[in-house]
Write an enzyme that holds these catalytic residues in place. Sequence first.
Site, PDB file in Angstrom:
ATOM      1  N   LYS A 169       0.822  -1.219   0.000  1.00 29.81           N
ATOM      2  CA  LYS A 169       0.000   0.000   0.000  1.00 29.81           C
ATOM      3  C   LYS A 169       0.851   1.262   0.000  1.00 29.81           C
ATOM      4  CE  LYS A 169      -4.426  -1.607   1.499  1.00 29.81           C
ATOM      5  NZ  LYS A 169      -5.648  -1.377   2.237  1.00 29.81           N
ATOM      6  N   LYS A 204      -4.335  -9.201  -6.340  1.00 35.12           N
ATOM      7  CA  LYS A 204      -5.595  -9.353  -5.601  1.00 35.12           C
ATOM      8  C   LYS A 204      -6.667  -8.390  -6.118  1.00 35.12           C
ATOM      9  CE  LYS A 204      -6.378  -7.374  -1.356  1.00 35.12           C
ATOM     10  NZ  LYS A 204      -7.787  -7.015  -1.224  1.00 35.12           N
ATOM     11  N   LYS A 241     -10.508  -3.018  -3.585  1.00 32.62           N
ATOM     12  CA  LYS A 241     -11.345  -1.815  -3.666  1.00 32.62           C
ATOM     13  C   LYS A 241     -10.565  -0.662  -4.249  1.00 32.62           C
ATOM     14  CE  LYS A 241     -13.766  -2.479   0.713  1.00 32.62           C
ATOM     15  NZ  LYS A 241     -12.748  -2.594   1.761  1.00 32.62           N
TER      16      LYS A 241
HETATM   17  N1  LIG Z   1      -9.510 -10.270  -3.307  1.00 33.20           N
HETATM   18  C1  LIG Z   1      -9.957 -10.781  -2.177  1.00 33.20           C
HETATM   19  N2  LIG Z   1     -10.284 -12.084  -2.080  1.00 33.20           N
HETATM   20  C2  LIG Z   1     -10.758 -12.617  -0.927  1.00 33.20           C
HETATM   21  N3  LIG Z   1     -10.931 -11.883   0.204  1.00 33.20           N
HETATM   22  C3  LIG Z   1     -10.631 -10.564   0.154  1.00 33.20           C
HETATM   23  C4  LIG Z   1     -10.129  -9.954  -1.025  1.00 33.20           C
HETATM   24  N4  LIG Z   1      -9.916  -8.629  -0.781  1.00 33.20           N
HETATM   25  C5  LIG Z   1     -10.261  -8.428   0.490  1.00 33.20           C
HETATM   26  N5  LIG Z   1     -10.684  -9.577   1.063  1.00 33.20           N
HETATM   27  C6  LIG Z   1     -11.151  -9.746   2.426  1.00 33.20           C
HETATM   28  O1  LIG Z   1     -12.208  -8.815   2.634  1.00 33.20           O
HETATM   29  C7  LIG Z   1     -12.167  -8.348   4.000  1.00 33.20           C
HETATM   30  C8  LIG Z   1     -12.187  -6.830   4.012  1.00 33.20           C
HETATM   31  O2  LIG Z   1     -10.946  -6.335   3.528  1.00 33.20           O
HETATM   32  P1  LIG Z   1     -10.730  -4.825   3.124  1.00 33.20           P
HETATM   33  O3  LIG Z   1     -11.808  -3.990   3.722  1.00 33.20           O
HETATM   34  O4  LIG Z   1      -9.315  -4.456   3.431  1.00 33.20           O
HETATM   35  O5  LIG Z   1     -10.959  -4.866   1.537  1.00 33.20           O
HETATM   36  P2  LIG Z   1      -9.938  -4.624   0.363  1.00 33.20           P
HETATM   37  O6  LIG Z   1     -10.608  -4.991  -0.884  1.00 33.20           O
HETATM   38  O7  LIG Z   1      -8.632  -5.298   0.682  1.00 33.20           O
HETATM   39  O8  LIG Z   1      -9.806  -3.035   0.408  1.00 33.20           O
HETATM   40  P3  LIG Z   1      -8.526  -2.111   0.469  1.00 33.20           P
HETATM   41  O9  LIG Z   1      -7.956  -2.180  -0.914  1.00 33.20           O
HETATM   42  O10 LIG Z   1      -9.089  -0.753   0.829  1.00 33.20           O
HETATM   43  O11 LIG Z   1      -7.619  -2.696   1.533  1.00 33.20           O
HETATM   44  C9  LIG Z   1     -10.907  -8.965   4.609  1.00 33.20           C
HETATM   45  O12 LIG Z   1     -11.279 -10.122   5.340  1.00 33.20           O
HETATM   46  C10 LIG Z   1     -10.074  -9.354   3.428  1.00 33.20           C
HETATM   47  O13 LIG Z   1      -9.204 -10.437   3.699  1.00 33.20           O
HETATM   48 MG   LIG Z   2      -7.521  -4.735   2.391  1.00 29.45          MG
END
Ligand SMILES: Nc1ncnc2c1ncn2[C@@H]1O[C@H](COP(=O)(O)OP(=O)(O)OP(=O)(O)O)[C@@H](O)[C@H]1O
Ligand SMILES: [Mg+2]
Length: 375
Positions: A145, A237, A240
């Site tokens: 990040k 991955k 968001k």
């Molecule tokens: N690509 C993915 N596949 C499976 N689980 C995910 C994935 N991205 C996030 N998660 C899961 O979703 C939950 C929320 O994570 P988070 O809010 O950090 O979302 P994010 O997509 O990683 O957003 P950011 O990019 O802002 O970190 C966590 O349990 C994380 O492990």
């Molecule tokens: Mg995350």
Amino acid sequence: MRLIAPLRATLALGARPRHNPPFDRGESMQKAKINTRVFSGVQPTGNLHLGNYLGAITRFVALQDAHDCLYCVVDLHAITVFQDPEELAKNTREVTAAFIAAGIDPTRHIVFNQSQVSGHAELAWIFNCVARLGWLNRMTQFKEKAGKDRENASAGLYVYPNLMAADILLYHATHVPVGEDQKQHLELARDIAQKFNNDFAKTIAREGYPGGFFPLPEPLITGPATRVMSLRDGTKKMSKSDESDMTRINLTDDADQIAKKIRKAKTDPEPLPSEVKGLESRPEADNLVGIYAGLAETSKEQVLREFGSAPFSKFKEALAELATTRLTPIGAEMRRLMADPVEIDRILNEGARRAHAIADPILAKTKDIVGFIRS
Ligand SMILES: Nc1ncnc2c1ncn2[C@@H]1O[C@H](COP(=O)(O)OP(=O)(O)OP(=O)(O)O)[C@@H](O)[C@H]1O
Ligand SMILES: [Mg+2]
């Protein structure tokens, strides 16, 4: 032994928190609701996507029948990267709506936003003083990040894993459903719990917890889609924060958007293999098969039994239909819930009140253990 009333009541039930490693490792979860407490969170950073849904939110839903659960919209985590205040409030309500639309019951379980329970920040400070710089330096999420411009990352982003440990341990939670990307942070939470238990072993024993005060929380990383990858790059991955919306399927996408994104998803020229082994070194194919399995609540083996040797065009059509059937009702329900922000805020407020009731005695006891005077 001086115990404040609610904590004493918890102990009298034989529930938590007298435990020492090896603590309940999940095997007994089905049998012993009383020994488990589930905690997890999602950041209100916008663009809730299929990865969040399959890796986290569907798991949250599955656990609520057999366990006491707290599901938190982690707004303190979100601001480790700048958030527009109006967007933050909107996104906080959107994650809450997604929880409920996906099937989490906020009357049986606790749904709240993190900043309404100040104990998260207070315990995080204590953990900032327990965790070691060397531990944080190993965290891959910070490296990813912060990117190349590390000097310009917020201090909060660096100590994010300490706050995450506080989120879990503030409730003496024992099990944490997360996606694969959070495994390293969960390991750090366990290290912090262990070090706190060791550092303060004398006062912890004096307070009546010979086995340690904090449990060592277990990650629950289960299902065929624990790491959903970007639709445009099978080695990255789904996230968001990815700039391109074509990399992810959002929970609020309509049928046309879902179909278009799946149609345009990167693939390779070979047809699908008939065995899971054939997905090795084919990250994009592996990802789409995993997504199908997650949405159909089956295994990759089963998907390949049905689609093995099929061309991607045929598979993608079936996947788009499945994704639309599963996701569009959730998106519609989210929109319906979002139309009544007062009701969402009421749910968050009620959740925060119930979260406080669990957290406050644990935080108070932590302060006694550390040696802070409370009057
Ligand atoms: N690509 C993915 N596949 C499976 N689980 C995910 C994935 N991205 C996030 N998660 C899961 O979703 C939950 C929320 O994570 P988070 O809010 O950090 O979302 P994010 O997509 O990683 O957003 P950011 O990019 O802002 O970190 C966590 O349990 C994380 O492990
Ligand atoms: Mg995350």
